[in-house]
Design a protein around this motif. Structure first.
Motif, PDB file in Angstrom:
ATOM      1  N   MET A   1       0.912  -1.322   0.049  1.00  0.00           N
ATOM      2  CA  MET A   1      -0.081   0.309  -0.253  1.00  0.00           C
ATOM      3  C   MET A   1       1.031   1.127   0.207  1.00  0.00           C
ATOM      4  O   MET A   1       1.864   1.533   0.521  1.00  0.00           O
ATOM      5  N   ARG A   2       0.438   1.886  -0.918  1.00  0.00           N
ATOM      6  CA  ARG A   2       1.508   3.173  -0.883  1.00  0.00           C
ATOM      7  C   ARG A   2       1.101   4.487  -0.487  1.00  0.00           C
ATOM      8  O   ARG A   2      -0.610   4.432  -1.803  1.00  0.00           O
ATOM      9  N   ILE A   3       1.261   5.439   0.286  1.00  0.00           N
ATOM     10  CA  ILE A   3      -0.398   6.647   0.101  1.00  0.00           C
ATOM     11  C   ILE A   3       0.760   7.547  -0.068  1.00  0.00           C
ATOM     12  O   ILE A   3       1.975   8.122   0.258  1.00  0.00           O
ATOM     13  N   LEU A   4       0.036   8.977  -0.562  1.00  0.00           N
ATOM     14  CA  LEU A   4      -0.255   9.534  -0.628  1.00  0.00           C
ATOM     15  C   LEU A   4      -0.246  10.823   0.135  1.00  0.00           C
ATOM     16  O   LEU A   4      -1.829  10.651   0.508  1.00  0.00           O
ATOM     17  N   ALA A   5       0.334  11.899   0.812  1.00  0.00           N
ATOM     18  CA  ALA A   5      -0.370  12.923   1.921  1.00  0.00           C
ATOM     19  C   ALA A   5       0.499  13.702   1.306  1.00  0.00           C
ATOM     20  O   ALA A   5       0.989  14.399   0.813  1.00  0.00           O
ATOM     21  N   ILE A   6      -1.047  15.362   1.880  1.00  0.00           N
ATOM     22  CA  ILE A   6      -0.781  16.395   1.658  1.00  0.00           C
ATOM     23  C   ILE A   6      -0.548  17.335   3.469  1.00  0.00           C
ATOM     24  O   ILE A   6      -1.499  16.498   4.478  1.00  0.00           O
ATOM     25  N   GLU A   7       0.149  17.863   4.234  1.00  0.00           N
ATOM     26  CA  GLU A   7       0.230  18.362   4.909  1.00  0.00           C
ATOM     27  C   GLU A   7      -0.037  20.133   4.848  1.00  0.00           C
ATOM     28  O   GLU A   7       1.296  20.306   4.363  1.00  0.00           O
ATOM     29  N   THR A   8      -0.742  20.749   5.500  1.00  0.00           N
ATOM     30  CA  THR A   8      -0.801  22.258   5.186  1.00  0.00           C
ATOM     31  C   THR A   8      -1.606  22.854   6.364  1.00  0.00           C
ATOM     32  O   THR A   8      -2.060  24.117   6.561  1.00  0.00           O
ATOM     33  N   GLU A  12       3.850  24.949   5.976  1.00  0.00           N
ATOM     34  CA  GLU A  12       4.280  24.121   5.032  1.00  0.00           C
ATOM     35  C   GLU A  12       4.062  23.196   4.600  1.00  0.00           C
ATOM     36  O   GLU A  12       3.033  23.165   4.823  1.00  0.00           O
ATOM     37  N   SER A  13       3.907  23.749   3.205  1.00  0.00           N
ATOM     38  CA  SER A  13       2.911  22.685   2.289  1.00  0.00           C
ATOM     39  C   SER A  13       4.190  21.790   2.153  1.00  0.00           C
ATOM     40  O   SER A  13       5.064  21.718   1.640  1.00  0.00           O
ATOM     41  N   ALA A  14       3.484  20.396   2.779  1.00  0.00           N
ATOM     42  CA  ALA A  14       4.406  19.227   2.335  1.00  0.00           C
ATOM     43  C   ALA A  14       3.667  17.882   1.639  1.00  0.00           C
ATOM     44  O   ALA A  14       1.925  17.965   1.915  1.00  0.00           O
ATOM     45  N   VAL A  15       4.372  17.641   0.725  1.00  0.00           N
ATOM     46  CA  VAL A  15       3.671  16.571   0.188  1.00  0.00           C
ATOM     47  C   VAL A  15       4.656  15.225   0.537  1.00  0.00           C
ATOM     48  O   VAL A  15       5.875  15.902   0.960  1.00  0.00           O
ATOM     49  N   ALA A  16       3.898  14.169   0.180  1.00  0.00           N
ATOM     50  CA  ALA A  16       5.269  12.865   0.746  1.00  0.00           C
ATOM     51  C   ALA A  16       4.002  11.408   0.679  1.00  0.00           C
ATOM     52  O   ALA A  16       3.234  11.727   0.320  1.00  0.00           O
ATOM     53  N   ILE A  17       4.743  10.549  -0.102  1.00  0.00           N
ATOM     54  CA  ILE A  17       4.736   9.179  -0.668  1.00  0.00           C
ATOM     55  C   ILE A  17       5.182   7.988  -0.063  1.00  0.00           C
ATOM     56  O   ILE A  17       6.268   8.120   0.174  1.00  0.00           O
ATOM     57  N   VAL A  18       4.051   7.594   1.141  1.00  0.00           N
ATOM     58  CA  VAL A  18       5.257   6.723   1.662  1.00  0.00           C
ATOM     59  C   VAL A  18       4.681   5.371   1.638  1.00  0.00           C
ATOM     60  O   VAL A  18       3.688   4.566   1.050  1.00  0.00           O
ATOM     61  N   PRO A  25       7.396   1.537   7.777  1.00  0.00           N
ATOM     62  CA  PRO A  25       6.688   2.310   6.221  1.00  0.00           C
ATOM     63  C   PRO A  25       8.223   2.726   5.915  1.00  0.00           C
ATOM     64  O   PRO A  25       9.276   3.034   6.332  1.00  0.00           O
ATOM     65  N   LYS A  26       8.579   3.096   4.295  1.00  0.00           N
ATOM     66  CA  LYS A  26       8.891   2.880   3.320  1.00  0.00           C
ATOM     67  C   LYS A  26       8.483   4.880   3.198  1.00  0.00           C
ATOM     68  O   LYS A  26       7.926   4.975   2.045  1.00  0.00           O
ATOM     69  N   VAL A  27      10.125   5.567   3.301  1.00  0.00           N
ATOM     70  CA  VAL A  27       9.437   6.223   2.833  1.00  0.00           C
ATOM     71  C   VAL A  27      10.001   6.608   1.235  1.00  0.00           C
ATOM     72  O   VAL A  27      11.204   6.977   1.388  1.00  0.00           O
ATOM     73  N   ILE A  28       9.156   7.392   0.260  1.00  0.00           N
ATOM     74  CA  ILE A  28       9.653   7.443  -1.088  1.00  0.00           C
ATOM     75  C   ILE A  28       9.896   8.911  -1.394  1.00  0.00           C
ATOM     76  O   ILE A  28      10.760   8.663  -1.954  1.00  0.00           O
ATOM     77  N   LYS A  29       9.235   9.745  -0.791  1.00  0.00           N
ATOM     78  CA  LYS A  29       9.324  10.871  -1.301  1.00  0.00           C
ATOM     79  C   LYS A  29       8.890  11.886  -0.404  1.00  0.00           C
ATOM     80  O   LYS A  29       8.036  11.268   0.866  1.00  0.00           O
ATOM     81  N   ASN A  30       9.267  12.886  -0.036  1.00  0.00           N
ATOM     82  CA  ASN A  30       9.107  13.308   1.028  1.00  0.00           C
ATOM     83  C   ASN A  30      10.024  15.300   0.687  1.00  0.00           C
ATOM     84  O   ASN A  30      11.088  15.589   0.268  1.00  0.00           O
ATOM     85  N   ILE A  31       9.225  16.130   0.208  1.00  0.00           N
ATOM     86  CA  ILE A  31       9.131  17.297   0.035  1.00  0.00           C
ATOM     87  C   ILE A  31       7.848  17.979   0.563  1.00  0.00           C
ATOM     88  O   ILE A  31       6.930  18.085   1.100  1.00  0.00           O
ATOM     89  N   VAL A  32       9.033  19.176   1.234  1.00  0.00           N
ATOM     90  CA  VAL A  32       8.432  20.700   2.465  1.00  0.00           C
ATOM     91  C   VAL A  32       8.910  21.305   1.183  1.00  0.00           C
ATOM     92  O   VAL A  32      10.119  22.245   1.608  1.00  0.00           O
ATOM     93  N   ILE A  71       4.970   8.705 -10.592  1.00  0.00           N
ATOM     94  CA  ILE A  71       5.056   8.202  -9.525  1.00  0.00           C
ATOM     95  C   ILE A  71       3.319   7.973  -8.895  1.00  0.00           C
ATOM     96  O   ILE A  71       1.784   9.414  -8.821  1.00  0.00           O
ATOM     97  N   ASP A  72       2.644   6.582  -9.114  1.00  0.00           N
ATOM     98  CA  ASP A  72       1.695   6.296  -8.544  1.00  0.00           C
ATOM     99  C   ASP A  72       1.482   5.883  -7.400  1.00  0.00           C
ATOM    100  O   ASP A  72       2.633   5.562  -6.743  1.00  0.00           O
ATOM    101  N   TYR A  73      -0.301   6.143  -6.456  1.00  0.00           N
ATOM    102  CA  TYR A  73       0.115   5.393  -5.096  1.00  0.00           C
ATOM    103  C   TYR A  73      -1.433   5.050  -5.435  1.00  0.00           C
ATOM    104  O   TYR A  73      -1.827   5.262  -6.248  1.00  0.00           O
ATOM    105  N   ASP A  74      -1.846   4.384  -4.147  1.00  0.00           N
ATOM    106  CA  ASP A  74      -3.236   3.698  -3.832  1.00  0.00           C
ATOM    107  C   ASP A  74      -4.083   4.264  -3.317  1.00  0.00           C
ATOM    108  O   ASP A  74      -5.719   4.138  -3.403  1.00  0.00           O
ATOM    109  N   ALA A  75      -4.098   5.061  -1.896  1.00  0.00           N
ATOM    110  CA  ALA A  75      -4.951   5.877  -1.539  1.00  0.00           C
ATOM    111  C   ALA A  75      -3.671   7.623  -1.105  1.00  0.00           C
ATOM    112  O   ALA A  75      -2.302   7.719  -1.466  1.00  0.00           O
TER     113      ALA A  75
END
Ligand code: KG4
Ligand code: ZN
Length: 338
Positions: A1-8, A12-18, A25-32, A71-75
């Motif tokens: 299961m791969r999750i794209l997250a948005i935090e605002t 901080e405008s942040a997006v990550a894929i875990v 959990p393995k962090v694939i992307k983490n942009i802040v 990069i695709d994600y499931d949820a």
């Protein structure tokens, strides 16, 4: 299961894929994208400016986080509160739109729960029940986490958060914003016992926090000093302040541990957990007094606001909970962690 997250939730405008691999959990992307520089001249976060900047920055961060949609994600996971309403709305509206457009399940995440799950971004994961000390700019809380998704509030601050006290100290000493890292740097050159500041709610059994007293004591102490304040005196104030914060956190942690004997791990998370001195003091305390209980510090990259911790919380919601329909996702600035 791969999750794209948005935090605002704040500035901080942040997006990550875990991705959860064997429950880890393995962090694939983490942009802040931080707005600190835009708010610096005001000495704090200006809510209207924060939401306006999120509308500009979030699409860019989203494009970087997904490598232009490749990069695709499931949820999807999104912070729905607590935080600044205008800031939260930008992230929530974006996440809802994505969920609808891409037909993905979506998990609403409490920002505090995100901070808790930053402890799961370590090499090894905390065993439950865990006693979590969450210390940030908006919160100072002790939480007993008996299972994934089950939180008992043991104590919270009655007034200000510890991070606010750091920021206030920096303002009184004319150091700048945000105060935590600046006070911490200056404190390295000062004496821990130069000044005495009060521990809030020192009662024997109280696991509640209060930082308004130390803020007032600092104000009085500083107003009595000859101006301009000598650099070594500023360093002494910073060091003594930091010492008192450490004593406060350790005192409350020790009371909570004596009241929760089934605790199998302790976690120290949130923006203030980036502080090296506090990390050291809490590590020493656990090592010397509770050697059988492992301590998990949020990894340095995930102490202040980020979306990797939100995505990680989303991964565990997927394992132990269920998603919500996108039209039921709402921003709530006062959201409680239940
Ligand atoms: O978790 P966070 O990024 O945002 C909230 O959820 O509030 O925490 C921000 C807070 C600020 O008050 C900042 O001054 C504090 O964390 N902080 C620190 C350090 N780095 C950030 N406080 C003490 N020492 C640090 N090194
Ligand atoms: Zn935070």
């Amino acid at each position: 299961m791969r999750i794209l997250a948005i935090e605002t939730s704040c500035d901080e405008s942040a997006v990550a894929i875990v991705e959860l691999q064997k429950n880890k959990p393995k962090v694939i992307k983490n942009i802040v994208s931080s707005q600190i520089r835009d708010h610096q001249s005001f000495g704090g976060v200006i809510p209207n400016l924060a939401s306006r900047l999120h509308t500009q920055n979030l699409p860019i961060v989203l494009e970087q986080g997904t490598e232009g949609g490749r990069i695709d994600y499931d949820a999807i996971a999104v912070t729905t509160g607590p935080g600044l309403i205008g800031s939260l709305l930008v992230g929530v509206a974006t996440a809802r739109t994505l969920a609808w457009l891409k037909n993905k399940p979506i998990f609403p995440i409490n920002h505090l729960e995100g901070h808790i799950y930053s402890a799961w971004l370590n090499e090894n994961q905390p065993e439950l029940p865990s006693l979590i000390l969450t210390v940030s700019g908006g919160h100072t809380e002790l939480i007993y986490m008996s299972q994934h998704g089950k939180y008992l509030h043991i104590g919270r601050t009655r007034d200000d958060a510890a991070g606010e006290a750091f920021d206030k100290t920096a303002r009184l000493l004319d150091l700048g914003y945000p105060g935590g890292p600046l006070v911490s740097e200056l404190a390295k050159h000062g004496r821990r016992d130069a000044f005495t500041f009060p521990i809030g709610l020192p009662e024997k059994n109280s696991t509640e926090f209060s930082f308004s007293g130390i803020k007032a004591a600092l104000y009085y102490q500083i107003s009595k000093l000859e101006k301009p304040i000598q650099p070594h005196i500023k360093a002494d104030i910073a060091a003594s302040f930091e010492y008192t914060i450490a004593e406060t956190l350790i005192k409350k942690l020790s009371i909570a541990l004596s009241q929760h004997l089934k605790t199998r791990s302790v976690c120290f998370v949130g923006g203030v957990s980036a502080n090296d001195y506090l990390r050291l003091r809490i590590t020493d305390y656990i090592k010397n007094n509770h050697p059988a209980i492992p301590l998990y510090l949020a990894p340095k990259d995930y102490t202040t606001d980020n979306a990797a911790m939100i995505a990680t919380a989303g991964c565990f919601h997927n394992l132990f909970g269920s998603p919500v329909s996108w039209y039921d996702i709402k921003a709530d600035p006062n959201l409680e962690l239940k």
